[in-house]
Design a protein around this motif. Structure first.
Motif, mmCIF file in Angstrom:
data_model
loop_
_atom_site.group_PDB
_atom_site.id
_atom_site.type_symbol
_atom_site.label_atom_id
_atom_site.label_comp_id
_atom_site.label_asym_id
_atom_site.label_seq_id
_atom_site.Cartn_x
_atom_site.Cartn_y
_atom_site.Cartn_z
ATOM 1 N N SER A 1 0.729 -1.000 -0.095
ATOM 2 C CA SER A 1 0.026 -0.007 0.207
ATOM 3 C C SER A 1 0.834 1.258 0.101
ATOM 4 C CB SER A 1 -0.877 -0.012 1.243
ATOM 5 O OG SER A 1 -0.147 -0.114 2.382
ATOM 6 N N ILE A 2 0.368 2.276 0.184
ATOM 7 C CA ILE A 2 1.161 3.777 0.538
ATOM 8 C C ILE A 2 1.201 4.189 1.838
ATOM 9 C CG2 ILE A 2 -1.049 5.280 -0.461
ATOM 10 C CD1 ILE A 2 1.257 6.641 -1.802
ATOM 11 N N CYS A 3 2.483 4.518 2.083
ATOM 12 C CA CYS A 3 2.512 4.824 3.471
ATOM 13 C C CYS A 3 2.408 6.495 3.830
ATOM 14 C CB CYS A 3 3.851 4.545 4.171
ATOM 15 S SG CYS A 3 4.590 3.037 3.683
ATOM 16 N N ALA A 4 2.223 6.834 4.954
ATOM 17 C CA ALA A 4 1.929 8.584 5.193
ATOM 18 C C ALA A 4 3.043 9.336 4.520
ATOM 19 C CB ALA A 4 1.865 8.817 6.478
ATOM 20 N N GLU A 5 4.319 8.756 4.574
ATOM 21 C CA GLU A 5 5.739 9.505 4.114
ATOM 22 C C GLU A 5 5.480 9.857 2.555
ATOM 23 O OE1 GLU A 5 5.543 6.801 5.831
ATOM 24 O OE2 GLU A 5 7.342 6.566 7.021
ATOM 25 N N LYS B 1 -1.313 3.500 16.841
ATOM 26 C CA LYS B 1 -2.911 3.642 16.636
ATOM 27 C C LYS B 1 -3.389 4.425 18.066
ATOM 28 C CE LYS B 1 -3.944 0.358 13.197
ATOM 29 N NZ LYS B 1 -4.829 -0.838 12.834
ATOM 30 N N GLU B 2 -3.035 3.863 19.030
ATOM 31 C CA GLU B 2 -3.384 4.321 20.420
ATOM 32 C C GLU B 2 -2.532 4.985 21.201
ATOM 33 O OE1 GLU B 2 -6.326 1.675 22.491
ATOM 34 O OE2 GLU B 2 -7.155 1.216 20.556
ATOM 35 N N ASN B 3 -1.191 4.321 21.084
ATOM 36 C CA ASN B 3 -0.061 4.724 21.651
ATOM 37 C C ASN B 3 1.015 5.056 20.717
ATOM 38 O OD1 ASN B 3 -0.920 4.789 24.351
ATOM 39 N ND2 ASN B 3 -1.121 2.512 24.188
ATOM 40 N N LEU B 4 1.969 5.945 20.930
ATOM 41 C CA LEU B 4 3.174 6.286 19.960
ATOM 42 C C LEU B 4 4.058 5.075 20.223
ATOM 43 C CD1 LEU B 4 3.997 9.943 20.390
ATOM 44 C CD2 LEU B 4 2.699 8.913 18.460
ATOM 45 N N ILE B 5 4.319 4.458 18.826
ATOM 46 C CA ILE B 5 5.332 3.547 18.875
ATOM 47 C C ILE B 5 6.504 3.688 18.053
ATOM 48 C CG2 ILE B 5 3.622 1.653 19.576
ATOM 49 C CD1 ILE B 5 3.711 0.813 16.699
ATOM 50 N N TYR B 6 7.696 3.142 18.030
ATOM 51 C CA TYR B 6 8.660 3.342 17.088
ATOM 52 C C TYR B 6 8.229 2.990 15.748
ATOM 53 C CZ TYR B 6 13.281 2.853 14.838
ATOM 54 O OH TYR B 6 14.103 2.812 14.092
ATOM 55 N N THR B 7 8.388 3.738 14.743
ATOM 56 C CA THR B 7 8.176 3.351 13.483
ATOM 57 C C THR B 7 8.963 4.127 12.404
ATOM 58 O OG1 THR B 7 5.620 3.197 14.046
ATOM 59 C CG2 THR B 7 6.245 3.362 11.520
ATOM 60 N N TYR C 1 10.073 9.112 16.267
ATOM 61 C CA TYR C 1 9.750 8.939 17.801
ATOM 62 C C TYR C 1 10.282 7.608 18.020
ATOM 63 C CZ TYR C 1 7.051 8.012 21.899
ATOM 64 O OH TYR C 1 6.702 7.521 23.268
ATOM 65 N N TYR C 2 10.810 7.386 19.050
ATOM 66 C CA TYR C 2 11.705 6.316 19.623
ATOM 67 C C TYR C 2 10.720 5.577 20.963
ATOM 68 C CZ TYR C 2 15.319 2.872 21.043
ATOM 69 O OH TYR C 2 16.048 1.986 21.358
ATOM 70 N N GLU C 3 10.731 6.163 21.967
ATOM 71 C CA GLU C 3 10.080 5.940 23.167
ATOM 72 C C GLU C 3 10.050 6.832 24.340
ATOM 73 O OE1 GLU C 3 11.630 1.940 24.281
ATOM 74 O OE2 GLU C 3 13.393 2.699 25.424
ATOM 75 N N ASP C 4 8.924 6.533 25.095
ATOM 76 C CA ASP C 4 9.141 7.500 26.443
ATOM 77 C C ASP C 4 9.378 8.875 25.861
ATOM 78 O OD1 ASP C 4 8.698 5.194 27.890
ATOM 79 O OD2 ASP C 4 10.979 5.131 28.124
ATOM 80 N N GLY C 5 8.579 9.389 24.943
ATOM 81 C CA GLY C 5 8.679 10.794 24.476
ATOM 82 C C GLY C 5 10.039 11.224 23.862
ATOM 83 N N LYS C 6 10.807 10.311 23.682
ATOM 84 C CA LYS C 6 12.143 10.725 23.053
ATOM 85 C C LYS C 6 12.098 10.447 21.546
ATOM 86 C CE LYS C 6 15.079 8.738 26.566
ATOM 87 N NZ LYS C 6 15.824 7.526 27.118
ATOM 88 N N ILE C 7 12.646 11.416 20.847
ATOM 89 C CA ILE C 7 12.834 11.668 19.331
ATOM 90 C C ILE C 7 14.103 11.447 18.959
ATOM 91 C CG2 ILE C 7 12.240 12.953 17.336
ATOM 92 C CD1 ILE C 7 9.667 12.496 18.657
ATOM 93 N N ILE C 8 14.321 10.301 17.931
ATOM 94 C CA ILE C 8 15.963 10.187 17.453
ATOM 95 C C ILE C 8 15.874 10.924 16.197
ATOM 96 C CG2 ILE C 8 16.352 8.464 18.903
ATOM 97 C CD1 ILE C 8 15.672 6.428 16.343
#
Ligand SMILES: [Zn+2]
Length: 81
Positions: free
Chosen positions: A2-6, A30-36, A59-66
């Motif tokens: 399919s096609i991704c958001a990016e 979907k409900e919680n942020l996950i590493y994608t 988004y990595y985890e615990d509010g961290k962005i890499i």
């Protein structure tokens, strides 16, 4: 596949005349942020419009962005010479 958001975001922006992209922020889940991380197809697609130093924030985890560069995610992209 399919096609991704990016690819949707880039395609929409390009179709409206945008050519210069500052960075990309990827949030997954979907409900919680996950590493994608962007998929391989999106990495190649982005490389056709942005240079190797293009910043991708994930988004990595615990509010961290890499921060990654496109080259880190796709070190040997396909290019027509
Ligand atoms: Zn993708």
């Amino acid at each position: 596949m399919s096609i991704c958001a990016e690819r949707v975001a880039f395609s929409k922006a390009i179709s409206e005349g945008e050519k210069n992209f500052e960075c990309l922020l990827v949030l997954g889940g979907k409900e919680n942020l996950i590493y994608t991380s962007p998929c391989g197809y999106c990495r190649q697609f982005i490389s056709e419009f942005c240079d190797k130093n293009f910043k991708i924030y994930i988004y990595y985890e615990d509010g961290k962005i890499i921060e990654k560069t496109l080259e880190e995610l796709l070190p040997d992209n396909f290019e027509l010479k």
